[in-house]
Motif scaffolding. Structure first.
Motif, short mmCIF file in Angstrom:
data_model
loop_
_atom_site.label_atom_id
_atom_site.label_comp_id
_atom_site.label_asym_id
_atom_site.label_seq_id
_atom_site.Cartn_x
_atom_site.Cartn_y
_atom_site.Cartn_z
N ALA A 46 -39.40 -40.91 14.60
CA ALA A 46 -40.66 -40.57 13.92
C ALA A 46 -41.49 -41.82 13.65
CB ALA A 46 -40.37 -39.83 12.62
N ARG A 47 -40.81 -42.90 13.24
CA ARG A 47 -41.54 -44.13 12.94
C ARG A 47 -42.16 -44.71 14.21
NH1 ARG A 47 -38.01 -45.89 9.90
NH2 ARG A 47 -36.77 -47.11 11.37
N ARG A 48 -41.43 -44.67 15.31
CA ARG A 48 -41.98 -45.16 16.58
C ARG A 48 -43.18 -44.32 17.03
NH1 ARG A 48 -36.25 -45.98 19.82
NH2 ARG A 48 -35.66 -47.99 18.89
N ASP A 49 -43.07 -43.00 16.86
CA ASP A 49 -44.18 -42.13 17.23
C ASP A 49 -45.42 -42.44 16.39
OD1 ASP A 49 -42.61 -40.88 19.10
OD2 ASP A 49 -42.23 -39.08 17.90
N VAL A 50 -45.20 -42.61 15.10
CA VAL A 50 -46.32 -42.91 14.19
C VAL A 50 -46.97 -44.23 14.59
CG1 VAL A 50 -46.86 -43.62 11.84
CG2 VAL A 50 -45.55 -41.51 12.25
N GLU A 51 -46.16 -45.23 14.88
CA GLU A 51 -46.70 -46.54 15.26
C GLU A 51 -47.53 -46.43 16.55
OE1 GLU A 51 -43.25 -48.93 15.54
OE2 GLU A 51 -43.07 -49.28 13.37
N ALA A 52 -47.03 -45.65 17.50
CA ALA A 52 -47.74 -45.50 18.77
C ALA A 52 -49.08 -44.79 18.57
CB ALA A 52 -46.88 -44.72 19.77
N LEU A 53 -49.09 -43.76 17.74
CA LEU A 53 -50.32 -43.01 17.50
C LEU A 53 -51.30 -43.81 16.65
CD1 LEU A 53 -48.69 -39.52 16.90
CD2 LEU A 53 -50.05 -40.21 18.89
N ALA A 54 -50.78 -44.56 15.69
CA ALA A 54 -51.65 -45.39 14.86
C ALA A 54 -52.30 -46.50 15.69
CB ALA A 54 -50.86 -45.98 13.70
N ALA A 55 -51.55 -47.03 16.67
CA ALA A 55 -52.09 -48.08 17.53
C ALA A 55 -53.26 -47.57 18.37
CB ALA A 55 -50.99 -48.62 18.44
N ARG A 103 -45.48 -38.21 4.51
CA ARG A 103 -44.52 -39.30 4.58
C ARG A 103 -43.82 -39.25 5.93
NH1 ARG A 103 -40.39 -38.33 1.57
NH2 ARG A 103 -39.70 -40.49 1.32
N VAL A 104 -43.51 -40.43 6.48
CA VAL A 104 -42.86 -40.50 7.79
C VAL A 104 -41.50 -39.80 7.74
CG1 VAL A 104 -41.92 -42.05 9.55
CG2 VAL A 104 -44.07 -42.62 8.39
N ALA A 105 -40.77 -39.96 6.63
CA ALA A 105 -39.46 -39.31 6.51
C ALA A 105 -39.58 -37.79 6.56
CB ALA A 105 -38.79 -39.75 5.21
N ASP A 106 -40.64 -37.27 5.91
CA ASP A 106 -40.84 -35.82 5.94
C ASP A 106 -41.20 -35.35 7.35
OD1 ASP A 106 -40.36 -35.72 3.23
OD2 ASP A 106 -42.49 -35.80 2.68
N LEU A 107 -41.97 -36.15 8.06
CA LEU A 107 -42.33 -35.79 9.43
C LEU A 107 -41.09 -35.73 10.33
CD1 LEU A 107 -45.58 -37.89 9.90
CD2 LEU A 107 -45.43 -35.40 9.73
N ALA A 108 -40.18 -36.67 10.12
CA ALA A 108 -38.95 -36.67 10.91
C ALA A 108 -38.18 -35.37 10.71
CB ALA A 108 -38.08 -37.87 10.52
N THR A 109 -38.10 -34.92 9.47
CA THR A 109 -37.41 -33.67 9.18
C THR A 109 -38.11 -32.48 9.82
OG1 THR A 109 -36.61 -34.56 7.06
CG2 THR A 109 -36.60 -32.16 7.34
N LEU A 110 -39.42 -32.42 9.68
CA LEU A 110 -40.18 -31.29 10.22
C LEU A 110 -40.13 -31.26 11.75
CD1 LEU A 110 -43.27 -31.56 7.86
CD2 LEU A 110 -41.61 -29.69 7.89
N LEU A 111 -40.09 -32.43 12.37
CA LEU A 111 -40.05 -32.50 13.83
C LEU A 111 -38.64 -32.35 14.39
CD1 LEU A 111 -42.49 -35.51 14.34
CD2 LEU A 111 -42.95 -33.13 14.93
N GLY A 112 -37.63 -32.50 13.51
CA GLY A 112 -36.25 -32.42 13.96
C GLY A 112 -35.81 -33.63 14.76
N GLN A 157 -46.50 -43.90 4.77
CA GLN A 157 -47.22 -42.66 4.89
C GLN A 157 -48.25 -42.75 6.01
OE1 GLN A 157 -48.98 -41.83 1.05
NE2 GLN A 157 -47.25 -40.53 0.47
N VAL A 158 -48.62 -41.59 6.52
CA VAL A 158 -49.69 -41.54 7.52
C VAL A 158 -50.71 -40.52 7.07
CG1 VAL A 158 -48.30 -42.26 9.49
CG2 VAL A 158 -48.37 -39.85 8.87
N SER A 159 -51.93 -40.72 7.48
CA SER A 159 -52.99 -39.77 7.11
C SER A 159 -53.92 -39.56 8.29
CB SER A 159 -53.79 -40.29 5.90
OG SER A 159 -54.39 -41.55 6.19
N TRP A 160 -54.62 -38.46 8.22
CA TRP A 160 -55.59 -38.13 9.26
C TRP A 160 -56.81 -39.03 9.10
CZ3 TRP A 160 -54.76 -35.37 13.41
CH2 TRP A 160 -55.85 -34.94 14.19
N ARG A 182 -44.13 -33.95 21.55
CA ARG A 182 -43.74 -34.27 20.17
C ARG A 182 -44.91 -34.92 19.43
NH1 ARG A 182 -39.83 -37.16 21.41
NH2 ARG A 182 -40.65 -39.24 20.91
N HIS A 183 -45.66 -35.78 20.11
CA HIS A 183 -46.84 -36.39 19.50
C HIS A 183 -47.86 -35.35 19.09
CE1 HIS A 183 -46.12 -40.62 21.45
NE2 HIS A 183 -45.18 -40.27 20.58
#
Length: 371
Positions: free
Chosen positions: A38-47, A23-32, A57-60, A8-9
């Motif tokens: 989604a927020r936990r995944d983003v936090e883990a990857l950002a860390a 947006r994190v909300a949009d990512l949640a929808t796209l990932l199902g 929001q998240v960015s590359w 999923r990551h």
């Protein structure tokens, strides 16, 4: 099969890299998945520094250019490089490829990051995006293709990667964008020819081929067999026997064994080439149950040489240069990453020759071979 967090990551990273910002909300929808997941995944990857996160929001992340203060000598040595490797499996055949790549990366002072696709070509792109997000400056890619349809359906993206890429043990159709990539492969046609010549020199008639059809290596062995027959001016003693894993398809495995047994007991063949080692060992065991022994009744050569030497009767086997494939591909990738624009060399398609390791399963010479 339930998707793992790592998978999923990889998909999340691929989505952000494609969009730049999301947006994190949009990512949640796209990932199902739920917004919380989604927020936990983003936090883990950002860390880990793989994403930048600001106000929902998240960015590359913007990655700095390679430090110039290292000097040309350090950069040219490959020291400090991060290399990505995508393989369909970390066991059996590809374990040696990975080992060779890791050894070459260590010698160059580079770090190798591994991702496994588990032969799911539809996941290859996301896995590779995950490698780039982890900092890979160049990638070694062995796509999880099983046949030509996978190469056509899941291959074009490789030619669009923003970093140097080297194909491992995979070929591309001539004239396609993929064909312009560097690649390092085993010459399976040469390996098949070695096996046939050995059996013929022992006095056997034209061998029968027993082979799978579920991987690029299996398909290359089949194609190599047809080419070898043409080169040697021979006709096949019968159609290729389709092999399948005994644990996955017991009935199909039994059909293959029975077909080979009939060819042996009828006197139609006295030799066979079998892809792969595991199938060959199990086929030898089942043939013995039916009263046909190796090498007394059938001279047999296995293809792959992963476990062939461990059979009750050690099997002669064709050994593709798996470790050398990983080593040469890594050295080529390091060269690409350390060369200057004014010295860029031509792309290369490197084919390495398998070896034949002779053991007990072919028996003694039978004397002059009949025409």
């Amino acid at each position: 099969m339930r998707e793992s967090a790592a998978e999923r990551h990889d998909r999340l990273l691929a989505l952000v890299r494609e969009r730049g910002t999301a947006r994190v909300a949009d990512l949640a929808t796209l990932l199902g998945v739920s917004p919380v997941t989604a927020r936990r995944d983003v936090e883990a990857l950002a860390a880990k520094g793989l994403l930048d996160r600001v106000h929902g929001q998240v960015s590359w992340p913007e990655r700095p250019e390679r430090p110039e203060h290292l000097g040309a000598g350090a950069r040219r040595s490959g020291e400090g490089l991060v290399l990505g490797l995508l393989a369909p499996s970390a066991t059996y055949y590809f374990a040696e490829v990975i080992r060779g790549a890791h050894e070459a990366a260590a010698r160059a002072g580079a770090r190798l990051v591994l991702r496994i696709s588990d032969y799911r070509p539809e996941e290859d792109r996301a896995r590779t995006e995950g490698l780039l997000a982890a900092g890979a400056e160049g990638v070694l890619v062995a796509p999880g293709w099983r046949g030509p349809e996978d190469r056509l359906g899941y291959g074009d993206w490789l030619a669009e990667l923003p970093v140097p890429a080297v194909l491992l043990e995979r070929r591309a159709d001539p004239g396609t964008p993929l064909d312009a990539l560097d690649r390092v492969v085993s010459d399976h046609g040469h390996g098949v020819l070695l096996a046939l010549r050995h059996l013929l020199e022992l006095g056997h008639g034209t061998p029968l081929l027993v082979a799978r059809g579920d991987s690029p290596t299996a398909l290359a062995v089949r194609a190599g067999f047809a080419e070898a027959l043409d080169t040697l001016g021979l006709e096949a003693p019968g159609p290729v026997i389709d092999s399948v894993p005994a644990d996955q398809d017991p009935e199909g495995f039994e059909r293959a064994v029975r077909a080979l047994h009939e060819a042996v007991t009828s006197g139609r063949v006295s030799a066979a080439l079998v892809h792969n080692d595991v199938d060959a060992i199990e086929i030898v065991q089942r043939l013995a149950d039916l009263g046909a022994k190796v090498p007394e009744d059938l001279a047999l050569i296995a293809y792959d040489d992963e476990v062939a030497a461990l059979a009750d009767t050690p099997l002669t086997a064709v050994a593709p240069p798996k470790r050398q494939v990983g080593r040469h591909a890594t050295e080529l990738l390091v060269e690409r990453l350390t060369e200057t624009p004014d010295e860029e060399t031509a792309r290369r398609h490197l084919s390495l020759l398998p070896r034949l390791r002779v053991r007990s399963s072919c028996g003694a010479p039978r004397g002059p071979r009949s025409a």
